[in-house]
Write a protein that holds these residues in place. Structure first.
Motif, PDB file in Angstrom:
ATOM      1  N   GLU A   1      38.853 -74.784 104.387  1.00 21.32           N
ATOM      2  CA  GLU A   1      38.552 -73.681 105.235  1.00 21.32           C
ATOM      3  C   GLU A   1      38.144 -74.484 106.624  1.00 21.32           C
ATOM      4  O   GLU A   1      37.006 -73.952 107.396  1.00 21.32           O
ATOM      5  CB  GLU A   1      37.364 -72.783 105.010  1.00 21.32           C
ATOM      6  N   GLY A   2      38.834 -75.628 107.047  1.00 23.43           N
ATOM      7  CA  GLY A   2      38.831 -76.132 108.393  1.00 23.43           C
ATOM      8  C   GLY A   2      37.336 -76.965 108.194  1.00 23.43           C
ATOM      9  O   GLY A   2      37.150 -77.735 109.262  1.00 23.43           O
ATOM     10  N   GLN A   3      36.891 -77.275 107.208  1.00 23.97           N
ATOM     11  CA  GLN A   3      35.898 -78.213 107.028  1.00 23.97           C
ATOM     12  C   GLN A   3      36.283 -79.515 106.055  1.00 23.97           C
ATOM     13  O   GLN A   3      36.895 -79.274 104.978  1.00 23.97           O
ATOM     14  CB  GLN A   3      34.636 -77.516 106.372  1.00 23.97           C
ATOM     15  N   LYS A   4      35.813 -80.627 106.690  1.00 25.68           N
ATOM     16  CA  LYS A   4      36.266 -81.989 106.168  1.00 25.68           C
ATOM     17  C   LYS A   4      35.297 -82.071 104.856  1.00 25.68           C
ATOM     18  O   LYS A   4      34.054 -82.031 105.028  1.00 25.68           O
ATOM     19  CB  LYS A   4      35.933 -82.969 107.196  1.00 25.68           C
TER      20      LYS A   4
ATOM     21  N   ASN B   1      31.904 -60.828 106.677  1.00 28.24           N
ATOM     22  CA  ASN B   1      31.961 -61.501 107.878  1.00 28.24           C
ATOM     23  C   ASN B   1      32.683 -62.842 107.681  1.00 28.24           C
ATOM     24  O   ASN B   1      32.184 -63.765 107.082  1.00 28.24           O
ATOM     25  CB  ASN B   1      30.619 -61.751 108.043  1.00 28.24           C
ATOM     26  N   PRO B   2      34.053 -62.895 108.039  1.00 31.06           N
ATOM     27  CA  PRO B   2      34.938 -63.893 107.832  1.00 31.06           C
ATOM     28  C   PRO B   2      34.287 -65.316 108.239  1.00 31.06           C
ATOM     29  O   PRO B   2      34.641 -66.292 107.708  1.00 31.06           O
ATOM     30  CB  PRO B   2      36.152 -63.511 108.307  1.00 31.06           C
TER      31      PRO B   2
ATOM     32  N   SER C   1      33.621 -68.554 106.219  1.00 30.71           N
ATOM     33  CA  SER C   1      34.163 -69.923 106.368  1.00 30.71           C
ATOM     34  C   SER C   1      33.200 -71.058 106.632  1.00 30.71           C
ATOM     35  O   SER C   1      33.376 -72.273 106.279  1.00 30.71           O
ATOM     36  CB  SER C   1      34.884 -69.925 107.720  1.00 30.71           C
ATOM     37  N   LEU C   2      31.808 -70.731 106.787  1.00 33.70           N
ATOM     38  CA  LEU C   2      30.801 -71.816 107.029  1.00 33.70           C
ATOM     39  C   LEU C   2      30.065 -71.526 105.559  1.00 33.70           C
ATOM     40  O   LEU C   2      28.794 -72.111 105.631  1.00 33.70           O
ATOM     41  CB  LEU C   2      29.833 -71.344 108.167  1.00 33.70           C
ATOM     42  N   ARG C   3      30.577 -71.079 104.523  1.00 35.17           N
ATOM     43  CA  ARG C   3      29.737 -70.969 103.233  1.00 35.17           C
ATOM     44  C   ARG C   3      28.559 -70.140 103.164  1.00 35.17           C
ATOM     45  O   ARG C   3      27.686 -70.489 102.499  1.00 35.17           O
ATOM     46  CB  ARG C   3      29.692 -72.511 102.674  1.00 35.17           C
ATOM     47  N   ASP C   4      28.590 -69.142 103.968  1.00 36.68           N
ATOM     48  CA  ASP C   4      27.460 -68.153 104.051  1.00 36.68           C
ATOM     49  C   ASP C   4      27.812 -66.901 103.684  1.00 36.68           C
ATOM     50  O   ASP C   4      28.678 -66.146 104.632  1.00 36.68           O
ATOM     51  CB  ASP C   4      26.750 -68.103 105.494  1.00 36.68           C
TER      52      ASP C   4
END
Length: 288
Positions: free
Chosen positions: A130-133, A8-9, A13-16
């Protein structure tokens, strides 16, 4: 890992990573598929793999793959128990481990443009993963706040969950590099407002009162409501971070000390923290 992708990409990306990974292509057992050396991983604790620490690289043939009997070898997989300076008690930390290459890329090789601040411990940078600051606290190799404080901060913050305590996203250990990765706080630290003639006016009395209450709630959680009784020992304006709404979060637990649940005071041989922010009895006698 090479040839492996998350199932589940978007969740990844949300580190799950709870849904796990899958192979990009099926195994073709034979000359095409070979073992790949993978470092900086913890050996699995249960299910799916058998660990044979005695088997050499030569004794682990490809036939093991054909029989679906996946044996991990001590040379093939480096468990890196020294992630936290050889202290096996750290193995229970459920915290993402970032590799140095990804953090260097996220901060554009720790460029001056991305530097947020600098202190005795090292430097702080902003970056994107991955788009997260994110905020990266890179400990100085010559800093007195070294391995012990690093381990301390990781172990303590990883267990804390409160809206007024800064959230630790992960850490990075690579040779003599030690880094902590935090959530990004848009307005940096409280001292950058209090001691700036232009910005201090953005903190009206309501905001200041909200800051006082937020810090007090965070301390109450540390001292009383958390499963772990924690004394910060270096609470000051530069260690209070502000989000986009100027709400506070307590940060920098490198000097923190863990108390017993029924313990209310202690004597310490070494006084740590910042003079000017200490209560007199602690600064003079080590009593807190």
């Amino acid at each position: 890992m090479k040839s492996i992708r998350p199932k589940n990409p978007s969740a990844w990306s949300l580190r799950d990573g709870t849904e796990g990974c899958e192979r990009e292509t099926e195994l073709e057992c034979g000359s095409k598929d070979k073992f790949m050396k993978v470092e900086n991983l913890k050996l699995p604790e249960s299910g799916g793999a058998v660990v044979d620490m005695e088997m050499s690289l030569e004794e682990c043939p490809l036939e093991r793959i054909r029989s679906q009997d996946f044996l991990l070898n001590s040379e093939l997989v480096s468990s890196k128990k020294e992630h936290y300076s050889g202290d096996r008690s750290n193995d229970d930390l459920e915290l993402p481990l970032f590799d140095f290459t990804s953090i260097a890329a996220a901060t554009e090789n720790f460029s001056d443009e991305n530097k947020l601040g600098q202190g005795g411990f090292g430097c702080v940078y902003k970056g994107f993963v991955e788009g997260q600051k994110i905020v990266v606290k890179r400990l100085s190799k010559n800093s007195g706040q070294g391995t012990k404080e690093f381990k301390n901060e990781v172990k303590l913050i990883a267990k804390l969950q409160h809206r007024n305590l800064v959230r630790l996203l992960g850490c990075c250990v690579d040779a003599d590099e030690k880094m902590l990765i935090y959530e990004y706080m848009e307005n940096k630290s409280l001292d950058s407002f209090l001691f700036d003639k232009a910005k201090r006016y953005l903190l009206d009395w309501q905001k200041r009162f909200n800051n006082i209450c937020g810090i007090a709630r965070g301390l109450l959680d540390l001292h009383q409501d958390s499963r772990f009784r924690i004394i910060h020992r270096d609470l000051k304006a530069s260690n209070i971070l502000l989000d986009g709404e100027l709400d506070p979060k307590i940060s920098d637990f490198g000097m923190a000390r863990l108390f017993g649940q029924d313990q209310t005071e202690a004597n310490t041989k070494k006084v740590v923290g910042t003079y000017g922010y200490m209560c007199p009895e602690y600064a003079m006698d080590g009593l807190f």
